[in-house]
Motif scaffolding. Structure first.
Motif, mmCIF file in Angstrom:
data_model
loop_
_atom_site.group_PDB
_atom_site.id
_atom_site.type_symbol
_atom_site.label_atom_id
_atom_site.label_comp_id
_atom_site.label_asym_id
_atom_site.label_seq_id
_atom_site.Cartn_x
_atom_site.Cartn_y
_atom_site.Cartn_z
ATOM 1 N N GLY A 1 33.141 38.625 -66.327
ATOM 2 C CA GLY A 1 33.519 38.485 -64.922
ATOM 3 C C GLY A 1 34.747 39.297 -64.580
ATOM 4 O O GLY A 1 34.827 39.901 -63.508
ATOM 5 N N GLN B 1 29.916 34.144 -61.563
ATOM 6 C CA GLN B 1 30.815 33.012 -61.353
ATOM 7 C C GLN B 1 30.060 31.729 -61.056
ATOM 8 O O GLN B 1 30.534 30.629 -61.360
ATOM 9 C CB GLN B 1 31.799 33.313 -60.219
ATOM 10 N N PRO C 1 34.546 29.974 -65.075
ATOM 11 C CA PRO C 1 34.561 31.161 -64.198
ATOM 12 C C PRO C 1 35.967 31.701 -63.982
ATOM 13 O O PRO C 1 36.945 30.944 -63.980
ATOM 14 C CB PRO C 1 33.964 30.643 -62.894
#
Length: 464
Positions: free
Chosen positions: A182, A228, A234
């Motif tokens: 991420g 996410q 996340p």
């Protein structure tokens, strides 16, 4: 210091170009090499503050920024200056991403927090205007190198002071949110997006270069959002955006900052190229905005927010900004600073002085102590996106309209003024859209929202 450095370079660009031999296209990257990493790394830096401790991240970023400033000052060629500016942008992002996040746990009481956010907003918004004054004075009296050297002693003192004053915190730990994939996705998306926007001045908005890079940035951003939604830990918890006030404040801020950049840069050009101001007088001409922002952010704004709530204070602030930009949209070729410019700058300063603290309060209203760093990073990210978008769009439109007027036979000053007028009006329109969104999206709680930490018994707070 970090915010000031985004504008202090502007008035020194001609001297930098002459001294280091920059081409016209390469000169723009003295600014862009700072903006691209700054805008791209804010979100990641904010999350790192939550994970490993905001004090550690703050001091590390400040040290990097200070060292890069020294390298910028001693640069002897374009390559060294641009590389140092890139590192400076990284340090600036890491430093500023966690600052607002530190305010939330330090000042849990609504009245105290309103004052603290007022100080934060003043430093952030006034820094840009003061950069123009400092940059002009240093460049004209000493040399352009000192716009970077001046950061070194300030940075050293700030690092030492931060080490003594700020409370150490451990953070929640890397195991609670180390989403490497991420982080790579969002950092790549933001940096590519900012790069695409700032390069539109060279390639245009409908070119294959712009459209392809914009599509790539959007694809990376969508992949990040999908990541996410499924990630165990996340990088950006999506629940942060469930609050209408938080998500609305982020978008409104981007529009407001985009509109304000028609003042930040184009008003400087109008004062210099049309009214004939030198660097120092240009900085002095913009200084009333900083004074107005300071007077409101530090004094009246926190009291108004505590009394009426941030939404009720934000609406008139945005109205004043839109009115000020609309007034600048009527500046004449043979204008006078006192008659035509100053009456427009005062509502801009007053409006921004009450709007910025209100937006910061709304944006952080749903942040928990564990998420305040990422919320702070997101708030600053939206500001950088708005700044890059506003600068690219408004400067491009001003240049295009000026060229069209020159082709029709207008004089140089008349054509320049016409281009600036158009961009000021469009900037006013962007802020008007922000005002409409604020009036329709934001909610007006009877009392300012309070984090969970405040709801604990007074005795527990006293014990802590």
């Amino acid at each position: 210091m970090v915010i000031l450095d985004g504008t202090i370079v502007s008035v020194a660009l001609p001297s930098v170009q002459q001294n280091l031999g920059f081409s016209s296209s390469g000169l723009a990257w003295v600014v862009n090499a700072y903006l691209v990493p700054f805008g791209g790394l804010l979100l990641l830096a904010g999350r790192l503050g939550d994970l490993i401790g905001r004090k550690r991240v703050f001091i590390a970023g400040l040290g990097m920024f200070t060292a890069a400033s020294l390298l910028c000052g001693v640069a002897q060629g374009p390559a060294m200056l641009l590389a140092s500016r890139f590192v400076q942008g990284i340090g600036g992002a890491v430093t500023s991403a966690v600052t607002l996040g530190m305010v939330v746990p330090l000042f849990p009481q609504p009245k105290e927090r309103a004052k603290a956010i007022g100080v934060y907003s003043f430093v952030q918004s006034a820094g840009g205007s003061m950069g123009l004054l400092a940059g002009g004075a240093l460049t004209q009296t000493i040399s352009w190198h000192w716009i970077f050297f001046v950061n070194v002693p300030i940075g050293i003192v700030a690092v030492l002071w931060a080490g003594r004053v700020l409370t150490s915190e451990q953070g929640v730990g890397l195991g609670k949110g180390t989403d490497v994939v991420g982080a790579l996705l969002v950092t790549s998306a933001l940096m590519l997006g900012v790069y695409t926007i700032v390069e539109t001045t060279s390639y245009g908005w409908t070119s294959a270069h712009t459209l392809s890079f914009a599509a790539a940035a959007l694809a990376l951003l969508l992949a990040f959002v999908a990541r996410q939604a499924k990630a165990t830990h996340p990088l950006l918890p999506l629940h942060v955006f469930r609050s209408r006030n938080v998500s609305g404040a982020m978008g409104i801020q981007a529009l407001m900052v985009a509109g304000m950049f028609s003042f930040q840069f184009l008003c400087v050009l109008y004062l210099q190229k049309v009214l004939g101001f030198d660097e120092i007088h240009t900085g002095l001409g913009i200084f009333p905005v900083s004074v107005a922002i300071g007077a409101l952010s530090l004094g009246l704004s926190p009291k108004l927010i505590a009394r009426f709530g941030p939404r009720a204070v934000l609406l008139p602030g945005l109205s004043l900004i839109a009115a000020g930009l609309a007034a600048l949209g009527r500046v004449p070729v043979d204008g006078s600073y006192v008659v035509d410019v100053l009456p427009a700058l005062l509502p801009l300063g007053v409006g921004f002085g009450v709007a910025m603290p209100s937006l910061a309060t709304l944006a952080m209203s749903a942040a928990t102590p564990q998420d305040s760093g990422i919320a702070s990073g997101m708030f600053n990210t939206m500001q950088q996106i708005g700044a890059a978008f506003g600068l690219a769009v408004l400067s491009t439109l001003a240049t295009s309209h000026t060229d069209a007027l020159l082709a029709d036979g207008a004089s140089t000053t008349s054509a320049l003024t016409g281009g600036y007028q158009l961009s000021f009006r469009i900037g006013s329109g962007l802020v008007a859209v922000a005002l409409l969104l604020a009036a329709t999206l934001l909610r007006s709680p009877t009392t300012p929202q309070r984090p969970a930490a405040e709801k604990k018994p007074v005795a527990e707070n006293a014990t802590r």
